[in-house]
Design an enzyme around this catalytic site. Sequence first.
Site, PDB file in Angstrom:
ATOM      1  CB  SER A 240      -0.959  -0.073   1.277  1.00  0.00           C
ATOM      2  OG  SER A 240      -0.161   0.119   2.313  1.00  0.00           O
ATOM      3  CE  LYS A 241      -0.304   6.254  -3.394  1.00  0.00           C
ATOM      4  NZ  LYS A 241       0.882   6.399  -4.089  1.00  0.00           N
ATOM      5  NE  ARG A 242       0.651   0.525   6.028  1.00  0.00           N
ATOM      6  CZ  ARG A 242       1.438  -0.528   6.399  1.00  0.00           C
ATOM      7  NH1 ARG A 242       2.398  -0.378   6.951  1.00  0.00           N
ATOM      8  NH2 ARG A 242       0.836  -1.586   6.040  1.00  0.00           N
ATOM      9  N   GLY A 244       5.439   2.989   0.045  1.00  0.00           N
ATOM     10  CA  GLY A 244       6.098   3.792  -1.022  1.00  0.00           C
ATOM     11  C   GLY A 244       5.085   3.760  -2.215  1.00  0.00           C
TER      12      GLY A 244
END
Length: 469
Positions: A240-242, A244
């Site tokens: 996920s965005k977490r 990168g």
Amino acid sequence: MTIITRFPPSPTGFMHIGTARTALFNWLYAKRNKGKMLFRIEDTDRARYTPEAVDAIINGLKWLELDWDGDIISQYERAPRHIEIAHELVKMGKAYYCYCTPEELDAMRIEAKAAGRPTMYDRRWRDRSPSEAPEGLKAVIRIKAPLTGESIVYDRVQGEVKIDAEQLDDFIILRSDGVPTYMLAVVVDDHDMGVTHVIRGDDHLNNTFRQNVIYESMGWTIPTYAHLPLILGPDGTKLSKRHGATSVEEYRDMGYLPEAMRNYLLRLGWGHGDDEIIDTEQAIEWFNLEGIGQSAARFDFEKLNFVNAHYIKLADNARLAGLTVAILKKSGIDATPRAISMMTERMDELKSRAKTLVQLAEDARIFLLGESYDFDEKSLKQLDEFGKKVLLVLHDNFKTMENFTAEEIEKLCKGTADYMADGKLGKIMMPLRAALTGRTTSPSLTHALETLGKDIVLSRIQFAFKQAM
Ligand code: GLU
């Protein structure tokens, strides 16, 4: 039999890295078997639909250099055909009208829950005659799922996956507003498009049992399935965005080459022994469904950098020059033809150092800067009193040099280091580098200076000197 795969993304606004991998695997499988990959946009969610979201997917595929066969198919535009099949299923006695109101369904669920029964639709209209239909109510169409036995999916990655038929409900294929459901649309489209192989994320495995009910009801051939395990982040949780960047565009903008991305995505879930570097030509020769791993792959940024550095080294210098110029243009640096040819001259060294094109561009600044340029904080620190003294000395010495070659420049810098900095060459080179680039990193400075030539070097030193005051 011609192998036909398909790439059917939902236009979400960007191309997720998992979607890109799915596209790649379908593309490789089609290429490997001299088949076709068809491209369908699953654009039935009109609330979310925008042409830009579709473009993002098309651009992602194009950037990855993955082509498709035939025209792009819009699922939305095929709705009349989906509706036709829903009605045909009713005629065949394989589906039926259900007139339950939402309130009735809620009451049914609450009752089932209280009695400890499964809360899925209890099939109350399955055998009722439509003549009993309440007036003024619009029906949905539900498929008749099998009531007993096992439902089995033969998956080329996961093996034989079974569920009890009791777990399947008579799901809706046509909503009361006349809109076909996703489940129906996918099957009708895949069938009509002649899809032989469905290669997709294993988040769709549950849908497969349902989709097979439709195939079987219509008497259509079920395609071969291969469900790919998820992509996880380095810490083992869903990517996920977490972790990168998750979209293909972000990787492009971070300076990854499409061929590196293809190689990396291929290895993310598919293997051929211990091979890490597998170019596309080789991949087409080797790709098979057997090589797809059963466990989720972890995204490894370091490995991606390693693969990218490899492809940057192999890339054509003129192509890299073009990509670098484009990156620097975004930060306001407009390179002259002369500057571009200086950079290209030193490209072998530049590309040997870079893990990404952005790094390469950062190094290439030294060749592409114009008469004025910005200095970052670290470089300004190098232009302190001592730094300025160094620049003055070097400027005067460079000015009188006859052979402005890397070798002579190095000799001069060493001499300067001897009398100004106890022989510590770094102390001399750091302010010089800062002056010439506005940064604290660069490729081999002496060679770069030779390429730039005396005039540019002198005027940059003068410019930097003024910035330092
Ligand atoms: N549109 C679906 C998605 O983007 C793919 C459906 C499928 O492969 O069957 O996840």
